[in-house]
Scaffold this motif. Sequence first.
Motif: not given
Lengths: 588, 165
Positions: A343-348, A357-369, A415-416
């Motif tokens: 994931v692009k922005y990893g953290g808590l 889950i999509r909102q968490i990964v993409f909207d908050i954490c910026g999607g994939i590296k 995230v994979m």
Amino acid sequence: MRFMIGYGSCGIAAGAEEVAKSVRERLSAEHSVTVDLVGCNGMCFAEPLMQVKDDEGNDYYYGRLTGEKAVKIVDAFLNGEIPEENKIEGDELKFLKGQTRIALRHCGIIDPESIDSYIEAGGYTAFDKILKMTPDEVIEQIKISGLRGRGGAGFPTWFKWEAARKENTEEKYIVCNADEGDPGAFMDRSVLEGDPHSVLEGMMVAGYAIGAKCGIIYVRAEYPLAVKRLTIAINQLREKGLLGKNIKGSDFEFDFKIMKGAGAFVCGEETALLASLGGDRGMPTPKPPFPAQKGFRKQPTNINNVETFANVPWIIENGGEAFAAMGTEDSKGTKVFALAGKVKYGGLVEVPMGMTIRQIVFDICGGIKNGKKIKGVQIGGPSGGCLPEELLDTPIDYKSIGATGAIMGSGGLVVMDEDTCMVDMARFFMDFTSKESCGKCVPCRVGTTRMLEILNRIVKGEGREGDMELLQSLGSSIRDSALCGLGNSAPNPVLTTMRYFKDEYTAHIEEKCCPSFKCASLIKYEINPEKCTGCTLCGRKCPTKAITGSVKNPHVIDKDKCIACGECAASCRFGAIFKVSGEAVRYE
Amino acid sequence: MKIKPQIDFSVVDEIIGRYENPSESLISLLQDIQEEYGYLPTDVMVRISEQAGIPLSRLMGVATFYSQFKLNAPGKYKVLVCMGTACHVNNGERVADAVAKTLGVKEGETTADGLFSWEEVACLGCCSLSPVMMINGQVYGKLDGKKVEQVINDIRKAELERAGQ
């Protein structure tokens, strides 16, 4: 003006010590500003971090700092400027702004080594409040809130409290399960390091509610900073006279003990944890009797996880309804997730239940590296499951996650991307659970070993026809017959990957091919003679001397000697080295 | 912490004396012993058994159950390689390979000079820095084979210089 430097063990590892030292040196003569070493605000991707609060109360965030860069920022603020360099803004700041923080409400804001800092932020008002309530009224508020255990199983918290409260004995215990062992989850560490008092206050509320005088924190020995800050926090409580007999003039008596775990994943299971507290091997026992009836020293014991306790003071302060107003029908409030992997922005991240889950990964954490494509997420650690891209719109709540075959677990979310091999992932978790199996019951001890053997041969290209059916049947038997939660849930990663990524298993078993180019036995490296300049670098890097060739002439890899470590491809500056698996080819 | 233990049983007895109920506090007690000696020497285990009245079989049962307890002397520098999920996804096994290669010993073993020992551990909780390793409490993140080699060789060099002085 206030400067807050993220000082969790993750921040320190990233270089926060140097940042803190430089900033403190620079500001030693400035009396109008304070520098606080705070816990982690969860923006792990940008550490070391500094937050600046100006005199008007505006917040500015800076990341990826060094001592020098931090001092520059401090200088600018002292000159009335707002520096742009290293500022966290835009998409990166959405990481923080998109969250709803309850369990993490103080993390990254207060000084975790100061009780006054916690009290100033409203700490211990919940405790004052309950002293005027009856224990039943306290449990009622927790019931209204709908809070469920955040450690994995998701059992209603009030129910456990009530069961322990009903037991008519003098001696009862509150235990905080801080044996966070899921590889990939670190929210408990962050809460203990960033806001230890909220957990202690939650435990005191629970102690009052069930009638316990002693709170025990069972914390991983691998978290030395958490142990240190808890110890400081307990000593401060004692100095303030908030522990011992007749606290604040009431009849309530309470004290704390810390017990360090010794490295056994199974001790996250309640009955195993109790065995460990008693000085024994951490092996689970059948339930009933439940810990609420016979726990530590065979007395009624209530065990909750760190995040659960951290929510409690907020619920008491704001009322159960306020908590229940967030979330879904069966899952109230918020949940903290630890985002890691590709994931692009990893953290808590702490979000209301019901977010997808999509909102968490993409909207908050910026999607994939690195602009790659997402393949899926692993949720819930070794007891959880791998979900494919199609299921990313699953809302985060106990029921919906459970329906996919995964579990919420403690909130690990790995995230994979397309480079992650799902068979290898399943093998990784099975390797973990088989090593951590306590060995007491046969289904788990022998079953996980057999499943691991099958997975090992599949990733080596020695998979046989019928292996998938065998895994399925073993998995179902272990799930139904193991003694404890560790065993019951151990097959989940394998069962979910077989359900959602069947093609990958088939490719490994039938075509002897790893579609993700991950399994070393199934890939070979080759050199494209048209691109190779004969620079000889790869030959020098190769640990097995499998690469030969003369200067300025194309090199060749001896496939028999090659161990597919990838050192050559990583070192090649001309993109001449490519991977082959089955009939598929990929350049690095 | 002593590296080469000189067994002084008064130290062992003092540690046992810290606990009101050594049997119930066995794990904490063994942690204190390991803090003192770096591992759990057999002679010390026998002494605990005699002094605290705990069967040696139970002591060994507990010592072998928990991964924290060591029955052999570790190196001066303990290298822990994280095998957590995030590290695995980010090629953590290459860190383990690099550590094994640089030190020249297998997991759980100690180098001949007594300087290093290494082991694989479950998640160290620094997932955002993955892949990571920890050496005597200090975390090293975002590693690759080269960085691992450099970190270990730097420590080795500093130790050799110290020994030369």
